[in-house]
Design an enzyme around this catalytic site. Structure first.
Site, PDB file in Angstrom:
ATOM      1  N   ARG A 112      10.203  26.907 -11.808  1.00 28.54           N
ATOM      2  CA  ARG A 112      11.319  27.405 -12.624  1.00 28.54           C
ATOM      3  C   ARG A 112      12.201  26.241 -13.066  1.00 28.54           C
ATOM      4  NH1 ARG A 112      14.497  32.321 -10.108  1.00 28.54           N
ATOM      5  NH2 ARG A 112      15.381  32.361 -12.213  1.00 28.54           N
ATOM      6  N   CYS A 131      21.321  28.005  -8.321  1.00 27.65           N
ATOM      7  CA  CYS A 131      19.974  28.574  -8.286  1.00 27.65           C
ATOM      8  C   CYS A 131      19.841  29.500  -9.488  1.00 27.65           C
ATOM      9  CB  CYS A 131      19.722  29.286  -6.963  1.00 27.65           C
ATOM     10  SG  CYS A 131      20.929  30.593  -6.601  1.00 27.65           S
TER      11      CYS A 131
END
Length: 283
Positions: free
Chosen positions: A180, A238
């Site tokens: 990611r 995150c």
């Protein structure tokens, strides 16, 4: 008084059955894509544990400008903490069933709100089970209403501009999975990639194979390799500010207080004026 960051299953068992005061135990079952945390709690939890809902109690409603898990309203968090039975000065232990990647959010929020006596159960529920300790099923009677008074703002937070500045002048750690970070996949947020200048530091690398946190020595080596040397500002983010709290816990283990970007990539990527870097390099 500030509690140790971590507690072991044996320590928690002793405190539950012989402690004075007995700690409040919070079960924070949550995983991305799994909305059944309460059902998992009912199927088996540490005796006396209270279920804390991450989406509704440990976060405000989602919004593009503040992300998928904004910080909760302080008054709402205090109401939840009192519902959990938290009295002023009473210790708290939090856990989940996934390496504490969700429970760390409760640890961080409570410390942010001035609760110093809060620890994570090292190894989470798996370690409790592996130790052969008792499990309770079903919905217990609700605890007596607590009287805790929260005072938020006790840990540093970042907005998008401040996160960008830390990426330029300090160390900004991206706690998402490496793919990611590189922008190879993005399952939930508007755009793929990472904040320019941020460094990839996947949450899973905080843990040993048995699900407990790495030793202080190992974590010190890990973060030193990322430029965390005790002299520069450190920020963490995150996808939505949940697993970044896990890295804040790991940094606290080595004596570093990191600033959390609660909006994280979910807020950053929703703002089309913000740049997105892709690839393994910070950008």
């Amino acid at each position: 008084m500030t509690a140790p960051v971590l507690t072991t299953p044996a320590e928690l068992y002793s405190r539950l059955f012989h402690g004075d005061p007995v700690p409040v135990v919070l079960d924070v079952r949550w995983r991305l894509g799994d909305p059944h945390g309460h059902e998992h709690y009912l199927a088996g939890h540490i005796p006396g544990a209270v279920h804390a809902d991450l989406d509704t109690e440990l976060a405000a409603p989602p919004a593009p400008e503040s992300g998928r898990h904004p910080l909760p309203d302080p008054a709402a968090l205090q109401r939840a903490a009192r519902r959990w039975g938290l009295d002023q000065g009473r210790p708290v232990v939090v856990y989940d069933d996934n390496g504490n990647t969700a429970a760390a959010r409760a640890w961080w929020l409570l410390r942010w709100a001035g609760v110093g006596r809060v620890s994570l159960l090292d190894g989470a529920l798996a370690a409790w089970r592996a130790a052969g300790l008792p499990i309770e099923t079903g919905e217990p009677a609700p605890p007596a209403e607590g009287n805790v008074v929260l005072a938020t703002g006790q840990l540093p937070v970042l907005d998008a501009d401040a996160a960008a500045e830390v990426a330029r002048t300090g160390v900004l750690l991206d706690a998402r999975a490496a793919e990611r970070y590189r922008g190879e996949t993005e399952p939930v947020d508007p755009r793929a990639g990472h904040i320019p200048g941020a460094l990839s530091a996947p949450t899973g690398d905080n843990l040993a194979p048995d699900g407990t946190f790495h030793s202080v020595e190992e974590l010190t080596r890990r973060f030193a390799a990322l430029g965390v040397d005790g002299t520069t500002q450190v920020g963490v983010y995150c996808g939505s500010g949940v697993t970044a709290a896990h890295t804040a816990v790991a940094l606290a283990r080595v004596g570093v207080t990191a600033a959390l970007y609660p909006g994280s990539w979910s807020a950053w990527s929703a703002d089309t004026t913000r740049p997105a870097a892709v690839g393994a390099a910070p950008g």
